[in-house]
Design a protein around this motif. Structure first.
Motif, PDB file in Angstrom:
ATOM      1  N   PRO A  80      42.413  47.935  19.753  1.00  0.00           N
ATOM      2  CA  PRO A  80      42.083  48.163  21.163  1.00  0.00           C
ATOM      3  C   PRO A  80      43.284  48.691  21.936  1.00  0.00           C
ATOM      4  N   ARG A  81      43.007  49.404  23.000  1.00  0.00           N
ATOM      5  CA  ARG A  81      44.059  49.907  23.876  1.00  0.00           C
ATOM      6  C   ARG A  81      44.306  48.901  24.999  1.00  0.00           C
ATOM      7  N   THR A  82      45.546  48.839  25.419  1.00  0.00           N
ATOM      8  CA  THR A  82      45.942  47.939  26.502  1.00  0.00           C
ATOM      9  C   THR A  82      46.320  48.774  27.718  1.00  0.00           C
ATOM     10  N   ALA A  83      45.920  48.312  28.893  1.00  0.00           N
ATOM     11  CA  ALA A  83      46.211  49.039  30.135  1.00  0.00           C
ATOM     12  C   ALA A  83      46.305  48.048  31.283  1.00  0.00           C
ATOM     13  N   LEU A  84      46.767  48.555  32.411  1.00  0.00           N
ATOM     14  CA  LEU A  84      46.788  47.761  33.642  1.00  0.00           C
ATOM     15  C   LEU A  84      45.544  48.068  34.462  1.00  0.00           C
ATOM     16  N   ALA A  85      45.104  47.105  35.242  1.00  0.00           N
ATOM     17  CA  ALA A  85      43.937  47.276  36.104  1.00  0.00           C
ATOM     18  C   ALA A  85      44.138  46.473  37.369  1.00  0.00           C
ATOM     19  N   VAL A  86      43.573  46.938  38.447  1.00  0.00           N
ATOM     20  CA  VAL A  86      43.648  46.229  39.718  1.00  0.00           C
ATOM     21  C   VAL A  86      42.245  45.782  40.114  1.00  0.00           C
ATOM     22  N   ILE A  87      42.149  44.570  40.656  1.00  0.00           N
ATOM     23  CA  ILE A  87      40.860  44.023  41.085  1.00  0.00           C
ATOM     24  C   ILE A  87      40.478  44.632  42.429  1.00  0.00           C
ATOM     25  N   GLU A  88      39.386  45.359  42.463  1.00  0.00           N
ATOM     26  CA  GLU A  88      38.872  45.897  43.724  1.00  0.00           C
ATOM     27  C   GLU A  88      38.015  44.858  44.440  1.00  0.00           C
ATOM     28  N   ALA A  89      37.228  44.132  43.698  1.00  0.00           N
ATOM     29  CA  ALA A  89      36.370  43.083  44.259  1.00  0.00           C
ATOM     30  C   ALA A  89      35.948  42.182  43.115  1.00  0.00           C
ATOM     31  N   LEU A  90      35.558  40.963  43.460  1.00  0.00           N
ATOM     32  CA  LEU A  90      35.055  40.032  42.457  1.00  0.00           C
ATOM     33  C   LEU A  90      34.040  39.106  43.090  1.00  0.00           C
ATOM     34  N   GLU A  91      33.136  38.632  42.266  1.00  0.00           N
ATOM     35  CA  GLU A  91      32.088  37.730  42.744  1.00  0.00           C
ATOM     36  C   GLU A  91      31.788  36.712  41.653  1.00  0.00           C
ATOM     37  N   ALA A  92      32.009  35.427  41.981  1.00  0.00           N
ATOM     38  CA  ALA A  92      31.735  34.353  41.027  1.00  0.00           C
ATOM     39  C   ALA A  92      30.290  33.912  41.167  1.00  0.00           C
ATOM     40  N   ARG A  93      29.646  33.702  40.035  1.00  0.00           N
ATOM     41  CA  ARG A  93      28.261  33.262  40.032  1.00  0.00           C
ATOM     42  C   ARG A  93      28.201  31.770  39.728  1.00  0.00           C
ATOM     43  N   THR A  94      27.085  31.171  40.080  1.00  0.00           N
ATOM     44  CA  THR A  94      26.934  29.738  39.854  1.00  0.00           C
ATOM     45  C   THR A  94      26.769  29.443  38.376  1.00  0.00           C
ATOM     46  N   SER A  95      27.264  28.298  37.960  1.00  0.00           N
ATOM     47  CA  SER A  95      27.169  27.899  36.558  1.00  0.00           C
ATOM     48  C   SER A  95      27.266  26.386  36.469  1.00  0.00           C
ATOM     49  N   GLU A  96      26.607  25.810  35.463  1.00  0.00           N
ATOM     50  CA  GLU A  96      26.669  24.377  35.234  1.00  0.00           C
ATOM     51  C   GLU A  96      27.805  23.995  34.309  1.00  0.00           C
ATOM     52  N   TYR A  97      28.561  24.971  33.862  1.00  0.00           N
ATOM     53  CA  TYR A  97      29.629  24.716  32.909  1.00  0.00           C
ATOM     54  C   TYR A  97      30.986  24.966  33.558  1.00  0.00           C
ATOM     55  N   SER A  98      32.047  24.633  32.828  1.00  0.00           N
ATOM     56  CA  SER A  98      33.394  24.816  33.358  1.00  0.00           C
ATOM     57  C   SER A  98      33.793  26.278  33.415  1.00  0.00           C
ATOM     58  N   ASP A  99      33.205  27.115  32.538  1.00  0.00           N
ATOM     59  CA  ASP A  99      33.458  28.556  32.575  1.00  0.00           C
ATOM     60  C   ASP A  99      32.421  29.220  33.457  1.00  0.00           C
ATOM     61  N   VAL A 100      32.898  29.952  34.469  1.00  0.00           N
ATOM     62  CA  VAL A 100      32.024  30.577  35.462  1.00  0.00           C
ATOM     63  C   VAL A 100      31.970  32.076  35.195  1.00  0.00           C
ATOM     64  N   ALA A 165      53.374  42.458  36.801  1.00  0.00           N
ATOM     65  CA  ALA A 165      53.984  41.812  37.968  1.00  0.00           C
ATOM     66  C   ALA A 165      54.620  42.827  38.906  1.00  0.00           C
ATOM     67  N   GLY A 166      55.140  43.935  38.361  1.00  0.00           N
ATOM     68  CA  GLY A 166      55.822  44.906  39.217  1.00  0.00           C
ATOM     69  C   GLY A 166      55.016  46.153  39.506  1.00  0.00           C
ATOM     70  N   ALA A 167      53.757  46.223  39.084  1.00  0.00           N
ATOM     71  CA  ALA A 167      52.971  47.444  39.244  1.00  0.00           C
ATOM     72  C   ALA A 167      52.179  47.441  40.542  1.00  0.00           C
ATOM     73  N   ARG A 168      51.959  48.647  41.057  1.00  0.00           N
ATOM     74  CA  ARG A 168      51.072  48.850  42.199  1.00  0.00           C
ATOM     75  C   ARG A 168      50.136  50.000  41.836  1.00  0.00           C
ATOM     76  N   ILE A 169      48.846  49.721  41.827  1.00  0.00           N
ATOM     77  CA  ILE A 169      47.857  50.699  41.376  1.00  0.00           C
ATOM     78  C   ILE A 169      46.943  51.045  42.539  1.00  0.00           C
ATOM     79  N   ASP A 170      46.810  52.340  42.791  1.00  0.00           N
ATOM     80  CA  ASP A 170      45.888  52.796  43.828  1.00  0.00           C
ATOM     81  C   ASP A 170      44.455  52.757  43.295  1.00  0.00           C
ATOM     82  N   SER A 171      43.522  52.627  44.200  1.00  0.00           N
ATOM     83  CA  SER A 171      42.117  52.548  43.817  1.00  0.00           C
ATOM     84  C   SER A 171      41.612  53.908  43.339  1.00  0.00           C
TER      85      SER A 171
END
Length: 366
Positions: A80-100, A165-171
Motif C-alpha cells: 500500500p501507498r502511504t500519504a498525508l490527509a487532512v480532515i475536512e469534516a467528520l461525523e460519528a454515528r451511534t453504536s452500542e460498542y466501544s468502536d464507533v 505534525a509539521g504539515a499543512r494541507i490545503d483542501s
C-alpha cells in the motif's frame, strides 16, 4: 505544503460494473432458489429438495472464494501507498460498542499524484475519538490501484508522524469520492429482483405438488370437465396459473388472451414480472406492490402473433421433430421481450421477438 489538484479517481470501468451487476444478480438468484427450495422441500417432505436448499449456498460460497483467491493474492502482493490527509469534516454515528463508526471527509495529498477528496467510514475507539478534529493532518494508506480505499493509520511510523505534525494541507475541491465503490440502489435492486425470480421459479416448478396436494380429499366431479381451470395463489412475490382442459391449447384462437383475462379479472389488474406459456399451461409471476422491478401488463402481449412465432421456431430453427415449446415474456432487458424455446430430436433452439411480435433474434439448434 503545496497541493496539486487533478481529476478525482474513478472506481470502475463499464465492464467491471457489468460484472458487478452480474455477480449481484447471480448471488440474489442463489439466495432466492435456496430459500424457496428449502421451504418447498420442507412442505412437500422432499428430502433432495431440502438438501439442495442447504447445499447450494454452501457450494456457491466456496466457488466464489475459490474464484476470488487469485485476485486477493494479487492485491495482497501489492504494497500500500502511504500519504498525508487532512480532515475536512467528520461525523460519528451511534453504536452500542466501544468502536464507533465515523464518516470522514478527507483531502488526501500523495507525494507523487494530485490531491483528491474522498469519503470513508472507519471504526474509531470512543477513547480516541477526541483526537480527530477538522483540519487535523493524518497519515493514511491506500492500494495503488484503488486510491478511494483509504484507511487511517492509527499508529504511523515516527518519520510519518513527524511529517504529519509539521504539515499543512490545503483542501482539494470536491465533491468527495465515496470510499467504497458500489452501485447503490441499482445493485440492490438487481440482487432483489434475482432473489424474487429465483424463488418464484422454484415455486412455479413445484406448483402442481404445492397447490394440488389436497385434490384427493375433494369429492370427484360428476363428469370430466374440459373447461379452463384457474388456480391463483399468492407466493413470493405472487403467482397465478391457468390450466386448459383436454383437447385444448394455448395456441388456439382466443385461448391465451382468455386465460390472461381470467387471471386479471378486475379493474386494478396487477402488473407481471414474468409470464410463461406452454401448450396447456399459463403461469404468471406478479410484481409486489410498490416494487421498482421491470414489469409489464400481461394484456399487452401480441396474442395474435404467438401461434406464428411458435410455428416459426418449430419449423425453421433446425430442431427436427418438435417435442415441446415454451414462451416466456419479461422486461429484464428494458423492453418487453418474448422468448420462444423449442426442443426436438435435433436439440434445443431459441427465438426472440419484441413487444410487437417481430422476430429480433434466432438461435438455431447446433
Amino acid at each position: 505544503m503545496t497541493v496539486t489538484t487533478g481529476a478525482p479517481p474513478t472506481h470502475r470501468a463499464p465492464a467491471a460494473r457489468v460484472l458487478a451487476f452480474a455477480g449481484g444478480f447471480l448471488t440474489g438468484g442463489v439466495i432466492g432458489v435456496s430459500l424457496a427450495a428449502f421451504t418447498v422441500g420442507c412442505i412437500l417432505e422432499h428430502v433432495p429438495l431440502v438438501v439442495t436448499g442447504v447445499a447450494l449456498p454452501v457450494a456457491y460460497g466456496l466457488l466464489v472464494l475459490a474464484a476470488g483467491a487469485p485476485r486477493r493474492a494479487r492485491e495482497a502482493a501489492v504494497a500500500p501507498r502511504t500519504a498525508l490527509a487532512v480532515i475536512e469534516a467528520l461525523e460519528a454515528r451511534t453504536s452500542e460498542y466501544s468502536d464507533v463508526p465515523v464518516r470522514f471527509d478527507l483531502t488526501v495529498a500523495p507525494d507523487d499524484a494530485p490531491a483528491y477528496r474522498v469519503e470513508i467510514t472507519q471504526d474509531i475507539n470512543l477513547v480516541d475519538l477526541p483526537d480527530y478534529r477538522p483540519r487535523d493532518v493524518l497519515v493514511v494508506q491506500y492500494p495503488p490501484d484503488r486510491p478511494w480505499r483509504v484507511t487511517i493509520v492509527k499508529r504511523p511510523t515516527p518519520a510519518w508522524e513527524e511529517r504529519a505534525a509539521g504539515a499543512r494541507i490545503d483542501s482539494a475541491p470536491g465533491p468527495a469520492v465515496p470510499g467504497e465503490p458500489g452501485e447503490g440502489r441499482a445493485a440492490g435492486f438487481v440482487t432483489l429482483l434475482a432473489l424474487l425470480l429465483g424463488a418464484a421459479a422454484v415455486v412455479l416448478l413445484f406448483r402442481a405438488d404445492l397447490f394440488d396436494r389436497d385434490d384427493s380429499a375433494q369429492p370427484p366431479a360428476a363428469e370430466p370437465s374440459v373447461s379452463s381451470t384457474v388456480s391463483t395463489s399468492l407466493v413470493i412475490p405472487g403467482s397465478g396459473t391457468v390450466t386448459l382442459g383436454p383437447g385444448r391449447s394455448m395456441l388456439d384462437t382466443g385461448e391465451l388472451r382468455g386465460a390472461v383475462d381470467s387471471l386479471l379479472d378486475g379493474k386494478n389488474a396487477p402488473q407481471a414480472l414474468t409470464l410463461v406459456v406452454q401448450d396447456r399451461l399459463l403461469s404468471v409471476v406478479f410484481a409486489p406492490t410498490g416494487t421498482g422491478a421491470p414489469q409489464f401488463d400481461p394484456r399487452s402481449l401480441p396474442f395474435e402473433r404467438v401461434p406464428a412465432l411458435v410455428e416459426e421456431a418449430r419449423t425453421t430453427l433446425g430442431i427436427g421433430a418438435a417435442q415441446t415449446w415454451q414462451l416466456a415474456a419479461d422486461r429484464l432487458t428494458g423492453a418487453l421481450t418474448l422468448r420462444v424455446s423449442v426442443t426436438g430430436t435435433g436439440g434445443a433452439a431459441l427465438l426472440e421477438a419484441d413487444a410487437e411480435g417481430t422476430v429480433v433474434r434466432r438461435s438455431p439448434a447446433h
